[in-house]
Design a protein around this motif. Structure first.
Motif, PDB file in Angstrom:
ATOM      1  N   PHE A 120       6.898  12.296  -0.663  1.00 53.32           N
ATOM      2  CA  PHE A 120       6.401  11.013  -1.165  1.00 53.32           C
ATOM      3  C   PHE A 120       7.460   9.942  -0.906  1.00 53.32           C
ATOM      4  O   PHE A 120       8.587  10.059  -1.386  1.00 53.32           O
ATOM      5  N   ARG A 121       7.088   8.945  -0.142  1.00 50.87           N
ATOM      6  CA  ARG A 121       8.035   7.865   0.162  1.00 50.87           C
ATOM      7  C   ARG A 121       7.363   6.527  -0.103  1.00 50.87           C
ATOM      8  O   ARG A 121       6.254   6.278   0.378  1.00 50.87           O
ATOM      9  N   ASN A 122       8.058   5.697  -0.848  1.00 53.65           N
ATOM     10  CA  ASN A 122       7.494   4.429  -1.295  1.00 53.65           C
ATOM     11  C   ASN A 122       7.659   3.390  -0.190  1.00 53.65           C
ATOM     12  O   ASN A 122       8.496   2.494  -0.262  1.00 53.65           O
ATOM     13  N   GLU A 123       6.827   3.564   0.846  1.00 47.62           N
ATOM     14  CA  GLU A 123       6.941   2.717   2.021  1.00 47.62           C
ATOM     15  C   GLU A 123       5.577   2.150   2.385  1.00 47.62           C
ATOM     16  O   GLU A 123       4.582   2.423   1.714  1.00 47.62           O
ATOM     17  N   GLY A 124       5.530   1.377   3.436  1.00 51.36           N
ATOM     18  CA  GLY A 124       4.284   0.746   3.853  1.00 51.36           C
ATOM     19  C   GLY A 124       3.256   1.747   4.344  1.00 51.36           C
ATOM     20  O   GLY A 124       3.567   2.897   4.653  1.00 51.36           O
ATOM     21  N   HIS A 143       1.833   5.868   8.923  1.00 48.07           N
ATOM     22  CA  HIS A 143       2.465   6.165   7.630  1.00 48.07           C
ATOM     23  C   HIS A 143       1.447   6.262   6.501  1.00 48.07           C
ATOM     24  O   HIS A 143       0.549   5.426   6.388  1.00 48.07           O
ATOM     25  N   ASN A 144       1.615   7.277   5.675  1.00 45.94           N
ATOM     26  CA  ASN A 144       0.912   7.392   4.403  1.00 45.94           C
ATOM     27  C   ASN A 144       1.979   7.739   3.370  1.00 45.94           C
ATOM     28  O   ASN A 144       2.843   8.573   3.643  1.00 45.94           O
ATOM     29  N   PRO A 145       1.968   7.110   2.194  1.00 45.79           N
ATOM     30  CA  PRO A 145       3.067   7.351   1.234  1.00 45.79           C
ATOM     31  C   PRO A 145       3.169   8.801   0.779  1.00 45.79           C
ATOM     32  O   PRO A 145       4.239   9.247   0.369  1.00 45.79           O
ATOM     33  N   GLN A 201      -4.189   7.407   1.083  1.00 50.83           N
ATOM     34  CA  GLN A 201      -3.976   6.406   0.037  1.00 50.83           C
ATOM     35  C   GLN A 201      -4.615   5.085   0.455  1.00 50.83           C
ATOM     36  O   GLN A 201      -4.403   4.596   1.565  1.00 50.83           O
ATOM     37  N   LEU A 202      -5.402   4.481  -0.458  1.00 52.04           N
ATOM     38  CA  LEU A 202      -6.072   3.218  -0.186  1.00 52.04           C
ATOM     39  C   LEU A 202      -5.858   2.267  -1.352  1.00 52.04           C
ATOM     40  O   LEU A 202      -5.493   2.688  -2.451  1.00 52.04           O
ATOM     41  N   LYS A 203      -6.136   1.011  -1.107  1.00 43.51           N
ATOM     42  CA  LYS A 203      -6.107   0.041  -2.200  1.00 43.51           C
ATOM     43  C   LYS A 203      -7.214   0.391  -3.195  1.00 43.51           C
ATOM     44  O   LYS A 203      -8.227   0.972  -2.815  1.00 43.51           O
TER      45      LYS A 203
END
Length: 491
Positions: free
Chosen positions: A250-254, A259-261, A486-488
């Motif tokens: 899990f990486r808190n990136e864009g 890329h997927n967090p 991951q989506l908004k």
């Protein structure tokens, strides 16, 4: 939307009608005797006459994909996890139960039993003698799902995407096969699979911004892991010599097509080896998986054919920069590198080090051109706080990154096992964090303590599973190979 609501209302009325008839619209256990694929392959050559002479009775279950009502007869196609098969309902055979068909819709899940036969068009079909409604679908399936411009809707409602787009199911079946082949290869080479924590007190093993949480009972902050590396190397200290973990990181990136967090990697470590051995080993792994998954080393991807046939080029990072026209003085002098990068309109910052500037230049001008498999090797120490220094150049480390289709797919190095050197590099990372680098590595005193007990020389590697699957399924976005990306939040 109003039309959809009307259709839902009509289906709810049918559901209530079924209940009034004492029919459970969400039936219980049903055990089909055969899958659609089994029936189609087993009886592929069975003629109409053979099926009449030696009747085959069977049962199947699946979702109704199409229905064609002819008054006294109705054809329907159902889809199970393997394939589609046609059913034929006859009023003369089903009698009063035939009327229930009027209460069924496309999308409903049914179980049916009957006799195999061939239609006039020679299609293998089950002549239904009995059937059960197993689940009433209240929402209509989209007619042109694959053509929707809003691709996020397909990712958000993946369950519908899987129903109406068989090729999507194929991607994830292939993903499973790729992971199995990777596991098989490592286990055949003496590795054991292990599990390490997902919640860390100190996020380590990669330079990345972590996600944080709080443990109420212990009253401590914890971090979702950015990599399992430091725990896996603790196992080398403990005496295991070949370990791997298929892991979620899990990486808190864009979020992007690359890329997927939350993403999947496999990391493996082997004692008494170095990065040169790992490059050979990596070529063998990728060749093995491609042969297993696709039956070829020539992989179609977009407009290209990716040739995975070993050996692959091995280019030192600094040499790649020179080949791209970066002046020698910009490679060795921080200020000149900064000026050159600014001249090329790169987003470098006043506080960036030489290594970071060179990394930005590489990402902008070289990485996009690395379509065929290429190892970029020998990185600056600053970019690799966990890697062993090169004996002939202490400013560089024994590290490689594998690039295919202009994306990094694997990262590996000879592991640093000198506790004093490791501690000093951690301290430099801590200083960088104080200066505002959110991705800098944290100090991990326990890991240094583990190294002080002695870790054998070793080589370790991480392979991005999602990007590997993208390559082998000709998928242009990481969202296409993650079941639930991951989506908004939905508005």
């Amino acid at each position: 939307m109003e039309e959809i609501n009307d259709l839902i209302e009509q289906r709810i009325k049918k559901l209530n009608d079924l209940r009034e008839l004492q029919i459970d619209p969400y039936g219980g256990k049903f055990e089909p005797e055969a899958s659609a694929l089994y029936l189609k392959t087993t009886y592929a050559s069975a003629s109409k006459e053979a099926l009449e002479a030696d009747p085959v009775f069977t049962s199947a279950a699946g979702r109704i994909i199409s229905m064609r009502d002819f008054g006294k007869g109705c054809f329907a196609t159902i889809q199970d996890a393997t394939e589609r098969i046609q059913l034929f309902f006859s009023k003369g055979v089903l009698n009063e139960k035939y009327a229930i068909l009027k209460k069924l819709d496309i999308g409903d899940i049914i179980g049916a039993s009957g006799k195999l036969f061939r239609t006039r068009t020679d299609e293998l079909t089950i002549e239904v003698r009995d059937f059960e409604l197993l689940s009433k679908s209240l929402r209509p399936l989209p007619e042109k799902w694959h053509g929707l411009k809003d691709v996020e809707l397909r990712y958000r409602q993946r369950y519908v995407d899987l129903i109406v787009n068989p090729q999507v199911k194929d991607i994830f079946a292939k993903r499973s096969a790729i992971i199995k082949a990777l596991r098989d290869y490592l286990e055949a080479n003496g590795f054991i699979e292990v599990e390490t924590p997902m919640m860390h007190q100190i996020p380590g093993g990669a330079t990345a911004k972590p996600f944080s949480t709080h443990h109420n009972a212990l009253d401590i902050d914890l971090y979702l892991r950015v990599a399992p590396e430091l725990y896996l190397k603790r196992l080398l200290v403990g005496g295991y010599e070949r370990v791997f973990e298929l892991n979620k990181n899990f990486r808190n990136e864009g979020i992007s097509t690359k890329h997927n967090p939350e993403f999947t990697m496999i990391e493996f470590y082997m004692a008494y080896k170095d990065y040169n051995f790992l490059m050979d080993f990596t070529e063998k792994i990728f060749s093995f998986i491609a042969e297993k998954a696709l039956g070829t080393l020539k992989v179609p991807y977009g407009d290209d054919i990716i040739d995975l046939t070993p050996p692959w080029p091995r280019i030192p990072l600094l040499e790649a920069l020179k080949q791209k026209g970066v002046p020698d003085e910009a490679i060795t002098d921080r200020d000149k590198a900064f000026a050159w990068a600014r001249e090329k309109k790169l987003d470098v910052k006043a506080g960036d080090s030489l290594a970071k500037i060179l990394d930005e230049i590489f990402k902008e001008f070289i990485e996009p051109e690395l379509v065929q498999p290429t190892f970029i090797i020998d990185y600056p120490v600053e970019l690799s706080p966990l890697a062993k220094r090169k004996k002939d150049n202490q400013e560089l480390v024994e590290r490689f990154e594998l690039f295919i289709t202009s994306r990094e797919i694997a990262n590996a190095f000879s592991e640093l096992n000198d506790p004093a050197d490791q501690k000093q590099r951690f301290l430099k990372q801590v200083e960088a964090k104080k200066q505002g680098d959110e991705e800098a590595h944290w100090m991990d005193e326990d890991y240094v303590r583990a190294l002080e007990y002695g870790m054998p020389p070793a080589a370790g590697e991480g392979i991005g599973i999602d990007r590997l699957v993208m390559l082998l399924t000709n998928s242009s976005s990481i969202r296409d190979v993650i079941l639930f990306p991951q989506l908004k939040p939905e508005q």
